[in-house]
Design a protein around this motif. Structure first.
Motif, PDB file in Angstrom:
ATOM      1  N   ALA A  37      88.364  18.660 -24.955  1.00 58.96           N
ATOM      2  CA  ALA A  37      88.068  17.066 -24.670  1.00 58.96           C
ATOM      3  C   ALA A  37      88.470  16.821 -23.355  1.00 58.96           C
ATOM      4  O   ALA A  37      87.674  16.108 -22.717  1.00 58.96           O
ATOM      5  N   LEU A  38      89.769  17.083 -22.692  1.00 59.39           N
ATOM      6  CA  LEU A  38      90.364  16.730 -21.870  1.00 59.39           C
ATOM      7  C   LEU A  38      89.470  17.245 -20.926  1.00 59.39           C
ATOM      8  O   LEU A  38      89.197  16.657 -19.584  1.00 59.39           O
ATOM      9  N   PHE A  43      85.613  16.664 -16.130  1.00 59.08           N
ATOM     10  CA  PHE A  43      84.450  17.181 -15.469  1.00 59.08           C
ATOM     11  C   PHE A  43      83.654  15.794 -15.423  1.00 59.08           C
ATOM     12  O   PHE A  43      82.822  15.577 -14.243  1.00 59.08           O
ATOM     13  N   THR A  44      83.397  14.924 -16.531  1.00 57.89           N
ATOM     14  CA  THR A  44      82.476  13.920 -16.435  1.00 57.89           C
ATOM     15  C   THR A  44      82.856  12.744 -15.332  1.00 57.89           C
ATOM     16  O   THR A  44      82.259  12.242 -14.656  1.00 57.89           O
ATOM     17  N   ALA A  45      84.273  12.365 -15.629  1.00 60.05           N
ATOM     18  CA  ALA A  45      84.893  11.601 -14.553  1.00 60.05           C
ATOM     19  C   ALA A  45      84.412  11.957 -13.210  1.00 60.05           C
ATOM     20  O   ALA A  45      84.175  11.340 -12.270  1.00 60.05           O
ATOM     21  N   VAL A 100      82.890  12.370 -23.458  1.00 60.14           N
ATOM     22  CA  VAL A 100      82.027  11.900 -21.894  1.00 60.14           C
ATOM     23  C   VAL A 100      81.982  10.561 -21.785  1.00 60.14           C
ATOM     24  O   VAL A 100      81.885  10.299 -20.567  1.00 60.14           O
ATOM     25  N   ILE A 101      81.920   9.748 -22.596  1.00 60.09           N
ATOM     26  CA  ILE A 101      81.803   8.138 -22.344  1.00 60.09           C
ATOM     27  C   ILE A 101      83.217   8.053 -21.602  1.00 60.09           C
ATOM     28  O   ILE A 101      83.152   7.175 -20.858  1.00 60.09           O
ATOM     29  N   LEU A 106      86.206   6.518 -16.907  1.00 57.78           N
ATOM     30  CA  LEU A 106      87.454   6.863 -16.103  1.00 57.78           C
ATOM     31  C   LEU A 106      87.069   7.215 -14.552  1.00 57.78           C
ATOM     32  O   LEU A 106      88.070   7.389 -13.615  1.00 57.78           O
ATOM     33  N   SER A 107      85.896   7.248 -14.079  1.00 60.47           N
ATOM     34  CA  SER A 107      85.350   7.840 -12.774  1.00 60.47           C
ATOM     35  C   SER A 107      85.981   7.020 -12.084  1.00 60.47           C
ATOM     36  O   SER A 107      86.282   7.336 -10.830  1.00 60.47           O
TER      37      SER A 107
END
Length: 239
Positions: A37-38, A43-45, A100-101, A106-107
């Motif tokens: 999850a981390l 990667f999403t951020a 993911v959300i 956090l981006s």
């Protein structure tokens, strides 16, 4: 089946031996799910931060932004409340979606803080988290009463944070960050002990027990993320 169904009890030697094979498997799943999850969040951020169009869509559209925040709360509450009624696959997908959300939201840290300070704080968080998780796992002291005080402190932190949204005090932000670190350091140890106690009572590594392990992974994931954010506010170097 939930946390309360797995309160510690006096186990016979035979019961301990029969559960010894399931317990290590379930504990591994907790940390594997949490780590995955981390990774997904990270990667999403980074992906969103390097995609100006996506980043602008999230932070310039208030409806989308608040919709994502509400979705996060809904997913956490949904997994917590319905963990006994939904399948393991559904619970896992909800956890992945939450990761993911959360990563998308956090981006912003890649725009506010330097990449080197983000990496440094991440390793500080990992070391702190790992130490406190080990303390919670190995200590013979019952942390239940401490956990209750920490939850009350967490409620106070949330209320103070909401108030600070309106008064916008940088001094209070720093104070709240230190308080947040202390709270989530303690919660990491408490949750680690609670998850251990809970999974020790699982008779096997079937789907019901795996769902509890998944819930434990979500709990520790939240501890890690919050600890990281508060440490970043203290030690992160701004662009």
């Amino acid at each position: 089946m939930n946390y309360n169904d797995y309160e510690l009890k006096n186990l016979t030697v035979d019961e301990q031996l029969s559960m010894s094979s399931a317990f290590p498997v379930l504990m591994r799943k907790v940390y594997v799910w949490m780590t995955l999850a981390l990774v997904i969040t990270g990667f999403t951020a980074y992906g969103v931060a390097t995609s100006p169009g996506v980043l602008q869509a999230i932070y310039s559209n208030q409806l989308l932004f608040w919709g994502m925040i509400i979705a996060e709360f809904a997913l956490v509450i949904g997994v917590s409340a319905a963990i006994n009624r939904i399948s393991l696959t559904t619970a896992t997908l909800m956890f992945v979606l939450y990761s993911v959300i959360n990563g998308a939201l956090l981006s912003y840290i890649f725009l506010v803080y330097t990449a080197s300070s983000i990496a440094t704080v991440f390793f500080i968080t990992a070391g702190t988290f790992g130490t406190m998780a080990l303390v919670g796992y190995t200590t013979k002291t019952d942390l239940t009463s401490i956990g209750k005080y920490l939850f009350m402190a967490l409620i106070g932190l949330i209320i103070a944070t909401i108030v600070n949204v309106f008064i916008k005090s940088s001094g209070m932000t720093l104070v709240l960050s230190y308080v947040g670190v202390l709270i989530f350091v303690g919660l990491t140890a408490y949750d680690s002990q609670k998850i251990k106690q809970m999974l020790m009572q699982a008779p096997d590594a079937g789907e019901s027990a795996q769902k509890l392990a998944l819930f434990g992974a979500l709990t520790l994931y939240l501890d890690f993320i919050n600890l990281f954010i508060y440490l970043l506010r203290i030690f992160g170097k701004r662009e």
